[in-house]
Scaffold this motif. Structure first.
Motif, PDB file in Angstrom:
ATOM      1  N   LYS A  51     -15.023   3.607 -25.343  1.00 22.64           N
ATOM      2  CA  LYS A  51     -14.977   4.666 -24.333  1.00 22.64           C
ATOM      3  C   LYS A  51     -13.946   4.301 -23.243  1.00 22.64           C
ATOM      4  CE  LYS A  51     -18.139   6.967 -21.311  1.00 22.64           C
ATOM      5  NZ  LYS A  51     -19.357   6.694 -20.586  1.00 22.64           N
ATOM      6  N   THR A  52     -14.010   3.047 -22.799  1.00 22.60           N
ATOM      7  CA  THR A  52     -13.063   2.589 -21.774  1.00 22.60           C
ATOM      8  C   THR A  52     -11.638   2.619 -22.311  1.00 22.60           C
ATOM      9  OG1 THR A  52     -14.805   1.099 -21.028  1.00 22.60           O
ATOM     10  CG2 THR A  52     -12.610   0.717 -20.135  1.00 22.60           C
ATOM     11  N   PHE A  53     -11.474   2.235 -23.578  1.00 24.29           N
ATOM     12  CA  PHE A  53     -10.159   2.230 -24.220  1.00 24.29           C
ATOM     13  C   PHE A  53      -9.586   3.650 -24.250  1.00 24.29           C
ATOM     14  CE2 PHE A  53      -7.480   2.212 -28.148  1.00 24.29           C
ATOM     15  CZ  PHE A  53      -6.622   1.179 -27.823  1.00 24.29           C
ATOM     16  N   GLU A  54     -10.390   4.582 -24.727  1.00 25.38           N
ATOM     17  CA  GLU A  54      -9.933   5.968 -24.837  1.00 25.38           C
ATOM     18  C   GLU A  54      -9.544   6.524 -23.460  1.00 25.38           C
ATOM     19  OE1 GLU A  54     -12.302   7.962 -27.648  1.00 25.38           O
ATOM     20  OE2 GLU A  54     -11.046   9.756 -27.640  1.00 25.38           O
ATOM     21  N   GLY A  55     -10.333   6.200 -22.446  1.00 24.82           N
ATOM     22  CA  GLY A  55     -10.022   6.636 -21.086  1.00 24.82           C
ATOM     23  C   GLY A  55      -8.718   6.023 -20.591  1.00 24.82           C
ATOM     24  N   SER A  56      -8.532   4.752 -20.899  1.00 24.02           N
ATOM     25  CA  SER A  56      -7.314   4.054 -20.457  1.00 24.02           C
ATOM     26  C   SER A  56      -6.078   4.658 -21.111  1.00 24.02           C
ATOM     27  CB  SER A  56      -7.383   2.565 -20.822  1.00 24.02           C
ATOM     28  OG  SER A  56      -8.545   1.981 -20.277  1.00 24.02           O
ATOM     29  N   ILE A  57      -6.192   4.966 -22.406  1.00 20.15           N
ATOM     30  CA  ILE A  57      -5.062   5.566 -23.131  1.00 20.15           C
ATOM     31  C   ILE A  57      -4.724   6.920 -22.501  1.00 20.15           C
ATOM     32  CG2 ILE A  57      -4.309   6.512 -25.387  1.00 20.15           C
ATOM     33  CD1 ILE A  57      -4.736   3.386 -25.260  1.00 20.15           C
ATOM     34  N   SER A  58      -5.775   7.671 -22.176  1.00 17.56           N
ATOM     35  CA  SER A  58      -5.562   8.993 -21.577  1.00 17.56           C
ATOM     36  C   SER A  58      -4.895   8.864 -20.203  1.00 17.56           C
ATOM     37  CB  SER A  58      -6.908   9.707 -21.511  1.00 17.56           C
ATOM     38  OG  SER A  58      -6.889  10.700 -20.556  1.00 17.56           O
ATOM     39  N   ASP A  59      -5.345   7.897 -19.382  1.00 12.15           N
ATOM     40  CA  ASP A  59      -4.730   7.680 -18.054  1.00 12.15           C
ATOM     41  C   ASP A  59      -3.229   7.426 -18.200  1.00 12.15           C
ATOM     42  OD1 ASP A  59      -7.193   7.841 -16.829  1.00 12.15           O
ATOM     43  OD2 ASP A  59      -7.470   5.670 -16.611  1.00 12.15           O
ATOM     44  N   ILE A  60      -2.873   6.528 -19.123  1.00 11.41           N
ATOM     45  CA  ILE A  60      -1.462   6.138 -19.258  1.00 11.41           C
ATOM     46  C   ILE A  60      -0.635   7.300 -19.825  1.00 11.41           C
ATOM     47  CG2 ILE A  60       0.165   4.530 -20.345  1.00 11.41           C
ATOM     48  CD1 ILE A  60      -2.136   2.488 -20.499  1.00 11.41           C
ATOM     49  N   THR A  61      -1.155   7.925 -20.883  1.00  7.20           N
ATOM     50  CA  THR A  61      -0.394   8.994 -21.536  1.00  7.20           C
ATOM     51  C   THR A  61      -0.146  10.148 -20.572  1.00  7.20           C
ATOM     52  OG1 THR A  61      -1.533   8.351 -23.550  1.00  7.20           O
ATOM     53  CG2 THR A  61      -0.295  10.388 -23.641  1.00  7.20           C
ATOM     54  N   LYS A  62      -1.173  10.491 -19.798  1.00  8.73           N
ATOM     55  CA  LYS A  62      -1.030  11.578 -18.820  1.00  8.73           C
ATOM     56  C   LYS A  62       0.063  11.228 -17.801  1.00  8.73           C
ATOM     57  CE  LYS A  62      -5.378  13.529 -18.303  1.00  8.73           C
ATOM     58  NZ  LYS A  62      -6.629  13.366 -17.567  1.00  8.73           N
ATOM     59  N   THR A  63       0.053   9.975 -17.347  1.00 13.30           N
ATOM     60  CA  THR A  63       1.058   9.560 -16.366  1.00 13.30           C
ATOM     61  C   THR A  63       2.454   9.626 -16.982  1.00 13.30           C
ATOM     62  OG1 THR A  63      -0.525   8.143 -15.255  1.00 13.30           O
ATOM     63  CG2 THR A  63       1.798   7.656 -14.865  1.00 13.30           C
ATOM     64  N   LEU A  64       2.594   9.142 -18.215  1.00 16.27           N
ATOM     65  CA  LEU A  64       3.919   9.114 -18.832  1.00 16.27           C
ATOM     66  C   LEU A  64       4.445  10.510 -19.135  1.00 16.27           C
ATOM     67  CD1 LEU A  64       3.651   6.121 -21.361  1.00 16.27           C
ATOM     68  CD2 LEU A  64       4.707   6.153 -19.115  1.00 16.27           C
ATOM     69  N   ILE A  65       3.571  11.380 -19.649  1.00 13.58           N
ATOM     70  CA  ILE A  65       4.054  12.678 -20.137  1.00 13.58           C
ATOM     71  C   ILE A  65       3.946  13.791 -19.089  1.00 13.58           C
ATOM     72  CG2 ILE A  65       3.670  14.489 -21.888  1.00 13.58           C
ATOM     73  CD1 ILE A  65       3.009  12.311 -23.873  1.00 13.58           C
ATOM     74  N   VAL A  66       2.904  13.757 -18.273  1.00  8.42           N
ATOM     75  CA  VAL A  66       2.682  14.883 -17.359  1.00  8.42           C
ATOM     76  C   VAL A  66       3.043  14.579 -15.896  1.00  8.42           C
ATOM     77  CG1 VAL A  66       1.011  16.607 -16.569  1.00  8.42           C
ATOM     78  CG2 VAL A  66       0.764  15.616 -18.856  1.00  8.42           C
ATOM     79  N   ASN A  67       2.488  13.492 -15.380  1.00  9.59           N
ATOM     80  CA  ASN A  67       2.620  13.267 -13.928  1.00  9.59           C
ATOM     81  C   ASN A  67       3.823  12.434 -13.508  1.00  9.59           C
ATOM     82  OD1 ASN A  67       0.179  14.644 -13.620  1.00  9.59           O
ATOM     83  ND2 ASN A  67      -0.999  12.761 -13.926  1.00  9.59           N
ATOM     84  N   GLY A  68       4.196  11.456 -14.315  1.00  9.72           N
ATOM     85  CA  GLY A  68       5.298  10.570 -13.943  1.00  9.72           C
ATOM     86  C   GLY A  68       4.847   9.456 -13.019  1.00  9.72           C
ATOM     87  N   TYR A  69       5.696   8.449 -12.910  1.00  7.62           N
ATOM     88  CA  TYR A  69       5.423   7.325 -12.000  1.00  7.62           C
ATOM     89  C   TYR A  69       5.862   7.688 -10.585  1.00  7.62           C
ATOM     90  CZ  TYR A  69       4.909   4.133 -16.015  1.00  7.62           C
ATOM     91  OH  TYR A  69       4.500   3.498 -17.144  1.00  7.62           O
ATOM     92  N   SER A  70       5.452   6.842  -9.648  1.00 13.71           N
ATOM     93  CA  SER A  70       5.898   7.018  -8.267  1.00 13.71           C
ATOM     94  C   SER A  70       7.383   6.669  -8.165  1.00 13.71           C
ATOM     95  CB  SER A  70       5.117   6.064  -7.368  1.00 13.71           C
ATOM     96  OG  SER A  70       5.436   4.722  -7.729  1.00 13.71           O
ATOM     97  N   ARG A  71       7.985   7.127  -7.096  1.00 14.87           N
ATOM     98  CA  ARG A  71       9.398   6.817  -6.876  1.00 14.87           C
ATOM     99  C   ARG A  71       9.606   5.307  -6.783  1.00 14.87           C
ATOM    100  NH1 ARG A  71      13.738   9.326  -2.546  1.00 14.87           N
ATOM    101  NH2 ARG A  71      15.200   7.619  -2.762  1.00 14.87           N
ATOM    102  N   SER A  72       8.637   4.597  -6.196  1.00 15.96           N
ATOM    103  CA  SER A  72       8.817   3.148  -6.036  1.00 15.96           C
ATOM    104  C   SER A  72       8.807   2.438  -7.399  1.00 15.96           C
ATOM    105  CB  SER A  72       7.778   2.562  -5.082  1.00 15.96           C
ATOM    106  OG  SER A  72       6.527   2.502  -5.706  1.00 15.96           O
TER     107      SER A  72
END
Lengths: 314, 140
Positions: free
Chosen positions: A211-232
């Motif tokens: 469950k934690t793994f699946e959540g972690s994958i979702s956090d990262i994938t969402k950041t990479l594909i949808v939200n992006g990293y911070s400017r810093s």
């Protein structure tokens, strides 16, 4: 720093961390990169913040006990996270499947990765071109790096391609992907593991970890594909790229060339790089503070010839 | 003073000099123990087998913790009360990945496996540097 003030400092750091203020960002920027806390403890006995002297050896040890951070994931765990994040990215952006072009970027990428501050990851660095016309590139934890044909079309010469790869290597080096995982999941994964660290998990442990793994994958994938990293984070990756390019003998202006090309090709309001990255202009301003005024990139004939032969029809 | 460290990646290069340009003299594997004798920047001079395997390794491949490759019950107990031991294959591992795959059969790992199979030799990298007329300055 005596033991009680050290504890006080750490407790304050934790509280600031909860409030999102002061010490935690400072500490995380000191500790970021491939260098782990234990390595830091090796590097010197103390450093100073204002008038406070911090005993790094004791603090590294105690911080490990006090907080769970992404630095506590082993390279092996980072590798398994990276494999699944990579597979998720390939769900949306399909491979281009051009062995000649893939080989070219893999030789170049390996050389660049070896010159980075994190040349060794558990499973090594691997690079793949994606079919999409969108301008985009992704780095999954542990060294799985992807870039679209649209991104490579922003590169008129090898030095610019090297800049794209080096920027993504920078994200791996600084563990930016892992840093997208929600803290509650990091804590849950590492606390459970510290207590029940068996190789083959029992049903209950596996269900919790899965469950934690699946959540972690979702956090990262969402950041990479949808939200992006911070400017810093993007700035950190750009600086890592400049340093890698300089160490390997490429012209760091390759990064500037690529960003200038990108400016002319990005469609406003599109779902690609424009949505997930700071504007090319703001990145250019940051980069030029470090490398000075732009000078035209002149690739030797042989370098340009192999670039054309490998990516000319991309 | 010598410090013992472990290789924390699947396979890692031991080089003749403290730079990514240094010739690779051998490789060491996950869990192998080395004695660190000297350091230069992020590079450690190590001895992997009492003088027989010597050379420079990058700090990113090394951990201060002892890595137990096939942990048994007593290792698990010891690891729970010590931060000096890492159990290989614990936590997010092949088993967790397989669980993910069974719940998400539409996610295809074929290309990830294919990516991992592309191997680049040090000779290929050297030829690439030479052919491209690159003049590397070395790493940190």
């Amino acid at each position: 720093m005596d033991r009680s003030s050290r504890r006080k400092f750490l407790s304050l750091a934790c509280r600031w961390s909860i409030l999102g203020l002061g010490a935690a960002p400072v500490l995380s920027s000191i500790f970021s990169g491939c260098k782990t806390l234990e390595m830091l403890a090796e590097s010197g006995p103390s450093f100073q913040i204002g008038d406070m002297v911090v005993d790094t050896k004791a603090m590294a040890k105690e911080t490990l006990v006090v907080t769970n951070s992404v630095e506590d994931f082993t390279p092996e765990q980072e590798y398994y996270i990276g494999r699944t994040v990579g597979a998720m990215i390939l769900q949306k952006y399909k491979p281009y499947d051009n062995p000649k072009a893939d080989r070219y970027i893999n030789v170049m990428g390996q050389m660049l990765a070896q010159a980075s501050d994190c040349p060794e990851t558990y499973g090594g660095y691997h690079f793949l071109i994606q079919e999409s016309d969108e301008i985009n590139a992704f780095a999954a934890p542990g060294g799985f790096i992807f870039m679209t044909r649209g991104m490579l079309r922003c590169c008129p010469q090898e030095d610019a391609v090297a800049a794209v790869l080096a920027h993504e290597i920078g994200h791996v080096q600084y563990k930016h992907g892992l840093r997208a995982i929600k803290q509650s999941r990091v804590t849950s994964a590492l606390t459970a593991l510290a207590i029940k660290g068996a190789k083959n998990h029992g049903d209950e442990d596996l269900a919790e970890l899965a469950k934690t793994f699946e959540g972690s994958i979702s956090d990262i994938t969402k950041t990479l594909i949808v939200n992006g990293y911070s400017r810093s984070f993007e700035n950190q990756a750009d600086l890592a790229a400049i340093s890698i390019l300089q160490r390997t003998g490429y012209n760091p202006n390759g990064l500037v060339t690529m960003l200038n090309q990108m400016k002319t090709r990005l469609k406003p309001g599109s779902q690609d790089f424009a949505a997930t990255h700071p504007s090319p202009d703001s990145r250019l301003a940051d980069i030029q503070q470090y490398i000075g005024k732009y000078s035209t990139v002149k690739s030797p004939q042989a370098r340009q010839a192999r670039f054309k032969a490998s990516l000319g029809k991309i | 003073m010598q410090k013992m460290m472990s290789i924390q990646v699947k396979k890692s290069a031991v080089r003749s000099s403290p730079s990514f340009l240094g010739k690779i003299v051998t490789h060491l594997n996950y869990g192998d123990r080395v004695a660190v004798q000297n350091a230069k920047g992020s590079w450690y001079f190590i001895d992997g087998s009492k003088g027989k395997t010597e050379g420079w390794m990058h700090s990113s491949s090394l951990s201060l913790k002892k890595i137990v490759l096939n942990p048994g019950a007593s290792d698990v107990k010891q690891a729970a009360s010590s931060d000096e031991i890492t159990l290989a294959g614990k936590g997010f591992n092949k088993q967790v990945e397989n669980d993910f795959k069974s719940k998400n059969p539409q996610v295809d790992f074929m290309w990830i496996n294919k990516m991992e199979k592309i191997t680049i030799s040090q000779n290929q990298i050297q030829s690439f540097i030479k052919e491209g007329q690159l003049s590397p300055t070395g790493g940190k």
